[in-house]
Design a protein around this motif. Sequence first.
Motif, PDB file in Angstrom:
ATOM      1  N   ALA A 283       0.829  -1.210   0.000  1.00 42.43           N
ATOM      2  CA  ALA A 283       0.000   0.000   0.000  1.00 42.43           C
ATOM      3  C   ALA A 283       0.860   1.255   0.000  1.00 42.43           C
ATOM      4  O   ALA A 283       0.554   2.225  -0.713  1.00 42.43           O
ATOM      5  CB  ALA A 283      -0.935  -0.007   1.207  1.00 42.43           C
ATOM      6  N   ARG A 284       1.944   1.253   0.770  1.00 50.48           N
ATOM      7  CA  ARG A 284       2.834   2.424   0.800  1.00 50.48           C
ATOM      8  C   ARG A 284       3.468   2.687  -0.563  1.00 50.48           C
ATOM      9  O   ARG A 284       3.862   3.813  -0.857  1.00 50.48           O
ATOM     10  CB  ARG A 284       3.915   2.237   1.856  1.00 50.48           C
ATOM     11  CG  ARG A 284       3.451   2.543   3.271  1.00 50.48           C
ATOM     12  CD  ARG A 284       4.620   2.579   4.243  1.00 50.48           C
ATOM     13  NE  ARG A 284       5.034   1.253   4.635  1.00 50.48           N
ATOM     14  CZ  ARG A 284       4.472   0.537   5.618  1.00 50.48           C
ATOM     15  NH1 ARG A 284       3.455   1.025   6.305  1.00 50.48           N
ATOM     16  NH2 ARG A 284       4.928  -0.658   5.916  1.00 50.48           N
ATOM     17  N   ARG A 285       3.586   1.662  -1.364  1.00 50.52           N
ATOM     18  CA  ARG A 285       4.190   1.788  -2.697  1.00 50.52           C
ATOM     19  C   ARG A 285       3.131   1.818  -3.799  1.00 50.52           C
ATOM     20  O   ARG A 285       3.444   1.715  -4.976  1.00 50.52           O
ATOM     21  CB  ARG A 285       5.182   0.634  -2.907  1.00 50.52           C
ATOM     22  CG  ARG A 285       6.413   0.817  -2.022  1.00 50.52           C
ATOM     23  CD  ARG A 285       7.174  -0.473  -1.770  1.00 50.52           C
ATOM     24  NE  ARG A 285       8.317  -0.226  -0.925  1.00 50.52           N
ATOM     25  CZ  ARG A 285       8.267  -0.126   0.418  1.00 50.52           C
ATOM     26  NH1 ARG A 285       7.111  -0.274   1.055  1.00 50.52           N
ATOM     27  NH2 ARG A 285       9.358   0.110   1.114  1.00 50.52           N
ATOM     28  N   GLU A 286       1.865   1.907  -3.383  1.00 49.75           N
ATOM     29  CA  GLU A 286       0.732   1.928  -4.303  1.00 49.75           C
ATOM     30  C   GLU A 286       0.707   0.719  -5.221  1.00 49.75           C
ATOM     31  O   GLU A 286       0.407   0.812  -6.414  1.00 49.75           O
ATOM     32  CB  GLU A 286       0.703   3.250  -5.086  1.00 49.75           C
ATOM     33  CG  GLU A 286       0.553   4.462  -4.186  1.00 49.75           C
ATOM     34  CD  GLU A 286       0.487   5.772  -4.939  1.00 49.75           C
ATOM     35  OE1 GLU A 286       0.607   5.788  -6.183  1.00 49.75           O
ATOM     36  OE2 GLU A 286       0.311   6.804  -4.254  1.00 49.75           O
ATOM     37  N   ILE A 287       1.025  -0.442  -4.640  1.00 47.91           N
ATOM     38  CA  ILE A 287       0.989  -1.720  -5.355  1.00 47.91           C
ATOM     39  C   ILE A 287      -0.278  -2.451  -4.929  1.00 47.91           C
ATOM     40  O   ILE A 287      -0.506  -2.673  -3.729  1.00 47.91           O
ATOM     41  CB  ILE A 287       2.231  -2.575  -5.023  1.00 47.91           C
ATOM     42  CG1 ILE A 287       3.520  -1.870  -5.480  1.00 47.91           C
ATOM     43  CG2 ILE A 287       2.103  -3.962  -5.655  1.00 47.91           C
ATOM     44  CD1 ILE A 287       4.799  -2.545  -4.999  1.00 47.91           C
ATOM     45  N   GLY A 288      -1.092  -2.826  -5.900  1.00 50.92           N
ATOM     46  CA  GLY A 288      -2.328  -3.548  -5.616  1.00 50.92           C
ATOM     47  C   GLY A 288      -2.281  -4.960  -6.167  1.00 50.92           C
ATOM     48  O   GLY A 288      -1.338  -5.337  -6.872  1.00 50.92           O
ATOM     49  N   PRO A 289      -3.303  -5.747  -5.863  1.00 51.46           N
ATOM     50  CA  PRO A 289      -3.351  -7.147  -6.308  1.00 51.46           C
ATOM     51  C   PRO A 289      -3.262  -7.319  -7.825  1.00 51.46           C
ATOM     52  O   PRO A 289      -2.753  -8.322  -8.305  1.00 51.46           O
ATOM     53  CB  PRO A 289      -4.699  -7.660  -5.794  1.00 51.46           C
ATOM     54  CG  PRO A 289      -5.103  -6.709  -4.731  1.00 51.46           C
ATOM     55  CD  PRO A 289      -4.467  -5.390  -5.050  1.00 51.46           C
TER      56      PRO A 289
ATOM     57  N   LEU B 151       3.038  -9.950  -9.900  1.00 51.38           N
ATOM     58  CA  LEU B 151       3.259 -11.126 -10.737  1.00 51.38           C
ATOM     59  C   LEU B 151       2.229 -12.210 -10.450  1.00 51.38           C
ATOM     60  O   LEU B 151       1.769 -12.334  -9.301  1.00 51.38           O
ATOM     61  CB  LEU B 151       4.651 -11.712 -10.456  1.00 51.38           C
ATOM     62  CG  LEU B 151       5.846 -10.900 -10.896  1.00 51.38           C
ATOM     63  CD1 LEU B 151       7.111 -11.377 -10.184  1.00 51.38           C
ATOM     64  CD2 LEU B 151       6.013 -11.018 -12.402  1.00 51.38           C
ATOM     65  N   PRO B 152       1.893 -13.015 -11.440  1.00 46.64           N
ATOM     66  CA  PRO B 152       1.008 -14.154 -11.182  1.00 46.64           C
ATOM     67  C   PRO B 152       1.621 -15.048 -10.098  1.00 46.64           C
ATOM     68  O   PRO B 152       2.815 -15.335 -10.122  1.00 46.64           O
ATOM     69  CB  PRO B 152       0.955 -14.885 -12.524  1.00 46.64           C
ATOM     70  CG  PRO B 152       1.317 -13.849 -13.542  1.00 46.64           C
ATOM     71  CD  PRO B 152       2.278 -12.922 -12.854  1.00 46.64           C
ATOM     72  N   GLY B 153       0.805 -15.440  -9.146  1.00 48.17           N
ATOM     73  CA  GLY B 153       1.275 -16.298  -8.063  1.00 48.17           C
ATOM     74  C   GLY B 153       1.668 -15.549  -6.808  1.00 48.17           C
ATOM     75  O   GLY B 153       1.842 -16.160  -5.757  1.00 48.17           O
ATOM     76  N   VAL B 154       1.796 -14.232  -6.885  1.00 43.86           N
ATOM     77  CA  VAL B 154       2.127 -13.439  -5.698  1.00 43.86           C
ATOM     78  C   VAL B 154       0.829 -12.980  -5.054  1.00 43.86           C
ATOM     79  O   VAL B 154      -0.059 -12.457  -5.732  1.00 43.86           O
ATOM     80  CB  VAL B 154       2.996 -12.205  -6.057  1.00 43.86           C
ATOM     81  CG1 VAL B 154       3.202 -11.320  -4.833  1.00 43.86           C
ATOM     82  CG2 VAL B 154       4.340 -12.643  -6.629  1.00 43.86           C
ATOM     83  N   ARG B 155       0.716 -13.191  -3.766  1.00 39.23           N
ATOM     84  CA  ARG B 155      -0.456 -12.706  -3.041  1.00 39.23           C
ATOM     85  C   ARG B 155      -0.031 -11.526  -2.167  1.00 39.23           C
ATOM     86  O   ARG B 155       1.149 -11.342  -1.869  1.00 39.23           O
ATOM     87  CB  ARG B 155      -1.069 -13.807  -2.175  1.00 39.23           C
ATOM     88  CG  ARG B 155      -0.179 -14.202  -1.013  1.00 39.23           C
ATOM     89  CD  ARG B 155      -0.801 -15.240  -0.113  1.00 39.23           C
ATOM     90  NE  ARG B 155       0.199 -15.645   0.890  1.00 39.23           N
ATOM     91  CZ  ARG B 155      -0.062 -16.381   1.934  1.00 39.23           C
ATOM     92  NH1 ARG B 155      -1.283 -16.827   2.138  1.00 39.23           N
ATOM     93  NH2 ARG B 155       0.884 -16.701   2.787  1.00 39.23           N
ATOM     94  N   ILE B 156      -1.006 -10.751  -1.750  1.00 43.22           N
ATOM     95  CA  ILE B 156      -0.768  -9.672  -0.802  1.00 43.22           C
ATOM     96  C   ILE B 156      -1.494 -10.048   0.483  1.00 43.22           C
ATOM     97  O   ILE B 156      -2.687 -10.377   0.455  1.00 43.22           O
ATOM     98  CB  ILE B 156      -1.268  -8.324  -1.354  1.00 43.22           C
ATOM     99  CG1 ILE B 156      -0.475  -7.949  -2.612  1.00 43.22           C
ATOM    100  CG2 ILE B 156      -1.156  -7.231  -0.294  1.00 43.22           C
ATOM    101  CD1 ILE B 156      -0.918  -6.663  -3.282  1.00 43.22           C
TER     102      ILE B 156
END
Length: 124
Positions: free
Chosen positions: A89-95, A99-104
Amino acid sequence: MLGHMARTLVVKATAGADAPERCAQAFTVAATAVAAGVDVSLWLTGESTWFALPGRAQQFELPHSAPLAELLHVILTSGRVTACTQCAARREIGPDDVLPGVRIAGAAVFVEEALAEGAQALVY
């Protein structure tokens, strides 16, 4: 080699390009454990969160270290990769960005994994 062991290795990477040796160590240990048949969960926190994005691992360079993109591919193929909720969230990265396979996921999931029966947690 170690595939018969019913253990999980939880690796938390807290550094990225800001501390390349520490970052590479986390990815190297996680990928080596995956290759040995260990159940591995790699957590990307702090500056390592950027490696959840497509193309970012390919930009990382460290002499005499395996390419980070290859290590990440090994981990994604047979292990789990999680980006920290707050760090993302601090880096404004969302689901939809990762990459495919990476979860948050957040701290509660990390604690659950780290305290599970047979788990070993390492923080780099």
